[in-house]
Scaffold this motif. Structure first.
Motif: not given
Length: 309
Positions: A48-54, A56-67, A121-122, A141-146
Protein backbone atom coordinates in the motif's frame (compact mmCIF):
# COMPACT_ATOMS: atom_id res chain seq x y z
CA UNK A 1 25.28 -57.65 23.99
CA UNK A 2 27.27 -54.75 25.39
CA UNK A 3 27.11 -52.97 22.04
CA UNK A 4 23.35 -53.51 21.92
CA UNK A 5 22.98 -52.05 25.38
CA UNK A 6 25.08 -49.04 24.46
CA UNK A 7 22.89 -48.37 21.42
CA UNK A 8 19.73 -48.70 23.47
CA UNK A 9 21.18 -46.29 26.02
CA UNK A 10 21.99 -43.77 23.37
CA UNK A 11 18.53 -44.02 21.85
CA UNK A 12 16.98 -43.62 25.29
CA UNK A 13 19.03 -40.48 25.95
CA UNK A 14 18.09 -39.04 22.58
CA UNK A 15 14.42 -39.74 23.17
CA UNK A 16 14.63 -38.17 26.61
CA UNK A 17 16.34 -35.11 25.16
CA UNK A 18 13.70 -34.86 22.47
CA UNK A 19 10.96 -35.01 25.09
CA UNK A 20 12.70 -32.31 27.11
CA UNK A 21 12.91 -30.15 23.95
CA UNK A 22 9.23 -30.51 23.10
CA UNK A 23 8.23 -27.35 25.03
CA UNK A 24 11.00 -25.39 23.32
CA UNK A 25 9.99 -26.75 19.91
CA UNK A 26 6.39 -25.80 20.59
CA UNK A 27 7.45 -22.27 21.49
CA UNK A 28 9.60 -22.11 18.33
CA UNK A 29 6.62 -23.26 16.24
CA UNK A 30 4.52 -20.49 17.77
CA UNK A 31 7.29 -18.01 16.96
CA UNK A 32 7.33 -19.18 13.33
CA UNK A 33 3.55 -18.90 13.13
CA UNK A 34 3.71 -15.36 14.47
CA UNK A 35 6.52 -14.61 12.02
CA UNK A 36 4.35 -15.80 9.13
CA UNK A 37 1.47 -13.57 10.22
CA UNK A 38 3.72 -10.54 10.75
CA UNK A 39 5.45 -11.04 7.37
CA UNK A 40 2.10 -11.27 5.58
CA UNK A 41 0.78 -8.15 7.30
CA UNK A 42 4.03 -6.25 6.63
CA UNK A 43 3.95 -7.19 2.93
CA UNK A 44 0.46 -5.73 2.61
CA UNK A 45 1.48 -2.53 4.38
CA UNK A 46 4.55 -2.20 2.12
CA UNK A 47 2.42 -2.77 -0.97
CA UNK A 48 0.00 0.00 0.00
CA UNK A 49 2.76 2.45 0.89
CA UNK A 50 4.75 1.90 -2.30
CA UNK A 51 1.71 2.02 -4.57
CA UNK A 52 0.82 5.41 -3.14
CA UNK A 53 4.27 6.67 -4.17
CA UNK A 54 3.57 5.63 -7.82
CA UNK A 55 6.69 3.53 -8.24
CA UNK A 56 7.06 0.69 -10.75
CA UNK A 57 5.26 -2.59 -10.04
CA UNK A 58 8.54 -4.48 -10.17
CA UNK A 59 9.92 -2.29 -7.40
CA UNK A 60 6.77 -2.84 -5.33
CA UNK A 61 7.24 -6.61 -5.64
CA UNK A 62 10.89 -6.25 -4.66
CA UNK A 63 10.00 -4.21 -1.58
CA UNK A 64 7.43 -6.78 -0.49
CA UNK A 65 9.93 -9.59 -0.94
CA UNK A 66 12.67 -7.79 0.99
CA UNK A 67 10.31 -6.98 3.87
CA UNK A 68 9.20 -10.61 4.04
CA UNK A 69 12.78 -11.91 3.91
CA UNK A 70 13.93 -9.61 6.72
CA UNK A 71 11.06 -10.64 8.98
CA UNK A 72 11.54 -14.33 8.25
CA UNK A 73 15.29 -14.12 8.93
CA UNK A 74 14.58 -12.54 12.31
CA UNK A 75 11.92 -15.11 13.15
CA UNK A 76 14.14 -18.04 12.19
CA UNK A 77 16.99 -16.68 14.30
CA UNK A 78 14.72 -16.37 17.34
CA UNK A 79 13.27 -19.84 16.79
CA UNK A 80 16.71 -21.43 16.41
CA UNK A 81 17.89 -19.70 19.61
CA UNK A 82 14.92 -21.15 21.49
CA UNK A 83 15.40 -24.69 20.20
CA UNK A 84 19.21 -24.63 20.45
CA UNK A 85 20.21 -22.40 23.37
CA UNK A 86 23.89 -22.67 22.46
CA UNK A 87 23.22 -20.94 19.13
CA UNK A 88 22.99 -17.21 19.74
CA UNK A 89 21.91 -14.53 17.24
CA UNK A 90 25.48 -13.17 17.34
CA UNK A 91 26.87 -16.49 16.17
CA UNK A 92 24.27 -16.72 13.41
CA UNK A 93 25.07 -13.19 12.23
CA UNK A 94 28.77 -14.02 12.12
CA UNK A 95 28.10 -17.12 10.03
CA UNK A 96 25.78 -15.16 7.74
CA UNK A 97 28.41 -12.44 7.39
CA UNK A 98 31.13 -14.85 6.30
CA UNK A 99 28.72 -16.60 3.98
CA UNK A 100 27.57 -13.32 2.43
CA UNK A 101 31.16 -12.31 1.67
CA UNK A 102 31.83 -15.62 -0.10
CA UNK A 103 28.56 -15.44 -2.01
CA UNK A 104 29.24 -11.81 -2.91
CA UNK A 105 32.57 -12.64 -4.52
CA UNK A 106 31.09 -15.64 -6.33
CA UNK A 107 28.10 -13.74 -7.74
CA UNK A 108 29.58 -10.27 -8.10
CA UNK A 109 28.10 -9.53 -11.54
CA UNK A 110 24.65 -10.77 -10.54
CA UNK A 111 24.52 -8.61 -7.43
CA UNK A 112 25.91 -5.64 -9.36
CA UNK A 113 23.14 -5.88 -11.94
CA UNK A 114 20.60 -6.43 -9.15
CA UNK A 115 21.58 -3.26 -7.29
CA UNK A 116 21.75 -1.32 -10.57
CA UNK A 117 18.24 -2.53 -11.40
CA UNK A 118 16.95 -1.28 -8.06
CA UNK A 119 18.55 2.13 -8.58
CA UNK A 120 17.22 2.35 -12.14
CA UNK A 121 13.72 1.58 -10.89
CA UNK A 122 14.05 4.39 -8.32
CA UNK A 123 14.73 6.87 -11.11
CA UNK A 124 11.88 9.06 -12.23
CA UNK A 125 13.25 9.10 -15.75
CA UNK A 126 13.49 6.27 -18.29
CA UNK A 127 9.91 5.08 -18.24
CA UNK A 128 8.42 2.14 -20.09
CA UNK A 129 7.96 3.18 -23.72
CA UNK A 130 10.84 5.69 -23.83
CA UNK A 131 13.32 5.66 -26.70
CA UNK A 132 16.86 5.65 -25.31
CA UNK A 133 20.44 5.57 -26.54
CA UNK A 134 23.35 4.22 -24.45
CA UNK A 135 26.73 3.91 -26.13
CA UNK A 136 26.12 1.49 -29.04
CA UNK A 137 22.67 0.38 -27.83
CA UNK A 138 19.39 2.06 -28.68
CA UNK A 139 15.74 1.12 -28.68
CA UNK A 140 12.39 1.38 -26.95
CA UNK A 141 12.19 0.37 -23.28
CA UNK A 142 9.72 -2.51 -23.02
CA UNK A 143 10.41 -3.97 -19.57
CA UNK A 144 12.75 -3.44 -16.61
CA UNK A 145 13.61 -6.34 -14.36
CA UNK A 146 15.99 -6.60 -11.43
CA UNK A 147 18.79 -7.81 -13.72
CA UNK A 148 18.08 -6.77 -17.33
CA UNK A 149 16.34 -4.05 -19.30
CA UNK A 150 14.47 -5.12 -22.43
CA UNK A 151 15.03 -2.79 -25.40
CA UNK A 152 13.15 -3.14 -28.69
CA UNK A 153 15.05 -1.91 -31.76
CA UNK A 154 13.20 0.05 -34.42
CA UNK A 155 13.81 -2.94 -36.71
CA UNK A 156 11.96 -5.11 -34.10
CA UNK A 157 14.94 -6.97 -32.60
CA UNK A 158 14.80 -7.40 -28.82
CA UNK A 159 17.99 -6.65 -26.87
CA UNK A 160 18.49 -7.62 -23.22
CA UNK A 161 20.85 -5.05 -21.68
CA UNK A 162 22.39 -5.68 -18.22
CA UNK A 163 21.26 -3.01 -15.78
CA UNK A 164 24.85 -2.27 -14.72
CA UNK A 165 25.63 -1.25 -18.33
CA UNK A 166 22.81 1.30 -18.32
CA UNK A 167 23.74 2.53 -14.84
CA UNK A 168 27.46 3.06 -15.51
CA UNK A 169 27.17 4.71 -18.95
CA UNK A 170 25.39 7.93 -19.98
CA UNK A 171 21.85 7.28 -21.19
CA UNK A 172 20.21 9.62 -23.69
CA UNK A 173 16.39 9.61 -23.32
CA UNK A 174 15.11 10.78 -26.69
CA UNK A 175 11.42 10.90 -25.73
CA UNK A 176 11.78 12.58 -22.35
CA UNK A 177 9.89 15.58 -23.74
CA UNK A 178 7.07 15.82 -26.28
CA UNK A 179 9.34 17.66 -28.75
CA UNK A 180 13.05 17.91 -29.49
CA UNK A 181 15.25 19.82 -31.91
CA UNK A 182 16.24 18.49 -35.34
CA UNK A 183 18.63 19.91 -37.92
CA UNK A 184 19.78 19.62 -41.52
CA UNK A 185 22.42 21.34 -43.68
CA UNK A 186 21.38 23.29 -46.81
CA UNK A 187 23.78 24.71 -49.42
CA UNK A 188 23.16 27.57 -51.87
CA UNK A 189 25.33 28.86 -54.71
CA UNK A 190 27.96 31.52 -54.07
CA UNK A 191 26.17 34.10 -56.25
CA UNK A 192 22.92 33.85 -54.25
CA UNK A 193 21.90 36.67 -51.91
CA UNK A 194 22.35 35.07 -48.47
CA UNK A 195 19.79 37.25 -46.70
CA UNK A 196 17.16 36.39 -49.28
CA UNK A 197 18.11 32.70 -49.09
CA UNK A 198 17.81 32.79 -45.30
CA UNK A 199 14.30 34.23 -45.50
CA UNK A 200 13.20 31.69 -48.12
CA UNK A 201 14.56 28.75 -46.10
CA UNK A 202 13.05 29.94 -42.82
CA UNK A 203 9.61 30.42 -44.37
CA UNK A 204 9.81 26.99 -46.00
CA UNK A 205 10.61 25.38 -42.64
CA UNK A 206 7.77 27.28 -40.97
CA UNK A 207 5.30 26.03 -43.59
CA UNK A 208 6.44 22.38 -43.38
CA UNK A 209 4.13 19.82 -41.78
CA UNK A 210 5.01 18.61 -38.29
CA UNK A 211 7.17 21.61 -37.36
CA UNK A 212 6.40 23.22 -34.00
CA UNK A 213 6.16 26.88 -35.00
CA UNK A 214 5.81 27.99 -31.38
CA UNK A 215 9.49 27.08 -30.90
CA UNK A 216 12.43 28.89 -32.45
CA UNK A 217 13.48 28.17 -36.03
CA UNK A 218 17.17 28.83 -36.67
CA UNK A 219 18.88 29.37 -40.04
CA UNK A 220 22.58 30.08 -39.60
CA UNK A 221 25.24 30.56 -42.29
CA UNK A 222 27.59 27.77 -41.31
CA UNK A 223 30.60 27.47 -43.61
CA UNK A 224 32.16 28.03 -47.03
CA UNK A 225 31.76 24.73 -48.83
CA UNK A 226 33.53 23.51 -51.96
CA UNK A 227 30.67 24.57 -54.21
CA UNK A 228 28.20 26.31 -51.90
CA UNK A 229 27.56 28.42 -48.83
CA UNK A 230 26.13 26.00 -46.27
CA UNK A 231 23.33 26.92 -43.86
CA UNK A 232 22.58 25.10 -40.59
CA UNK A 233 18.78 24.78 -40.31
CA UNK A 234 17.27 23.81 -36.94
CA UNK A 235 13.64 23.34 -35.93
CA UNK A 236 11.50 21.63 -33.28
CA UNK A 237 9.21 18.66 -33.90
CA UNK A 238 8.03 15.47 -32.22
CA UNK A 239 10.58 13.54 -30.18
CA UNK A 240 9.76 10.08 -31.54
CA UNK A 241 11.94 8.72 -34.37
CA UNK A 242 8.98 8.57 -36.76
CA UNK A 243 8.22 12.23 -35.99
CA UNK A 244 11.85 13.11 -36.74
CA UNK A 245 11.78 11.36 -40.13
CA UNK A 246 8.44 12.87 -41.12
CA UNK A 247 9.37 16.41 -40.18
CA UNK A 248 12.78 16.13 -41.87
CA UNK A 249 11.14 14.83 -45.03
CA UNK A 250 8.69 17.73 -45.04
CA UNK A 251 11.42 20.30 -44.33
CA UNK A 252 13.81 19.04 -47.02
CA UNK A 253 11.09 18.89 -49.68
CA UNK A 254 9.77 22.29 -48.67
CA UNK A 255 13.20 23.96 -48.82
CA UNK A 256 13.94 22.43 -52.24
CA UNK A 257 10.61 23.63 -53.61
CA UNK A 258 10.99 27.12 -52.15
CA UNK A 259 14.53 27.61 -53.48
CA UNK A 260 13.50 26.39 -56.93
CA UNK A 261 10.56 28.80 -57.00
CA UNK A 262 12.87 31.64 -55.95
CA UNK A 263 15.40 30.76 -58.67
CA UNK A 264 18.13 30.00 -56.15
CA UNK A 265 20.47 27.19 -57.08
CA UNK A 266 21.35 24.31 -54.79
CA UNK A 267 24.71 23.47 -56.38
CA UNK A 268 26.38 20.14 -56.70
CA UNK A 269 30.17 19.72 -56.72
CA UNK A 270 31.85 21.05 -59.89
CA UNK A 271 35.05 19.58 -61.33
CA UNK A 272 37.50 21.59 -63.48
CA UNK A 273 40.03 19.57 -65.48
CA UNK A 274 43.41 21.22 -66.23
CA UNK A 275 45.91 19.64 -68.60
CA UNK A 276 49.62 20.28 -68.68
CA UNK A 277 49.64 20.87 -72.46
CA UNK A 278 46.93 22.18 -74.73
CA UNK A 279 44.94 19.50 -76.46
CA UNK A 280 44.83 19.83 -80.32
CA UNK A 281 41.37 20.02 -81.81
CA UNK A 282 41.78 17.61 -84.73
CA UNK A 283 38.18 17.00 -85.66
CA UNK A 284 37.64 20.28 -87.56
CA UNK A 285 41.01 20.11 -89.38
CA UNK A 286 40.39 16.53 -90.43
CA UNK A 287 37.06 17.49 -91.97
CA UNK A 288 38.72 20.18 -94.11
CA UNK A 289 41.41 17.81 -95.35
CA UNK A 290 39.07 14.94 -96.15
CA UNK A 291 38.20 14.58 -99.92
CA UNK A 292 34.57 14.92 -100.94
CA UNK A 293 32.65 11.65 -100.90
CA UNK A 294 32.56 9.63 -104.14
CA UNK A 295 29.25 9.74 -106.03
CA UNK A 296 27.04 6.71 -105.89
CA UNK A 297 26.07 4.62 -108.94
CA UNK A 298 22.76 6.41 -109.38
CA UNK A 299 24.40 9.78 -109.35
CA UNK A 300 26.97 8.60 -111.97
CA UNK A 301 24.24 7.37 -114.35
CA UNK A 302 22.30 10.58 -114.03
CA UNK A 303 25.34 12.67 -114.95
CA UNK A 304 26.07 10.42 -117.90
CA UNK A 305 22.51 10.80 -119.22
CA UNK A 306 22.68 14.57 -118.95
CA UNK A 307 25.84 14.61 -120.99
CA UNK A 308 24.06 12.66 -123.76
CA UNK A 309 21.45 15.36 -124.47
Amino acid sequence: MDLFRILLGRLHEMAAGLVRMLPQMAIAAVVLLVTWAVAKFARRIAERLFKRSHVRNTLVDLAETLVGVVIWVGGLMIASSIVLPGVTPANLLAVLGLGSVAVGFAFKDIFENFLAGVLIMLRRKMRIGDMIECESVEGKVEHITLRDTYLRHLSNELVLVPNAYLFKNPVKILTDGATRRHQVDVGVAYDVDLEAARSVIEQAVRDADGVDTSQRIDVFAKEFGDSSINFLVRWWAGSKPIDMHRSRDAVVRGIKRALDDAGMEIPFPYRTLTFKEALPLKRGAEKERMPPPAPSDGETRASDDSDGF
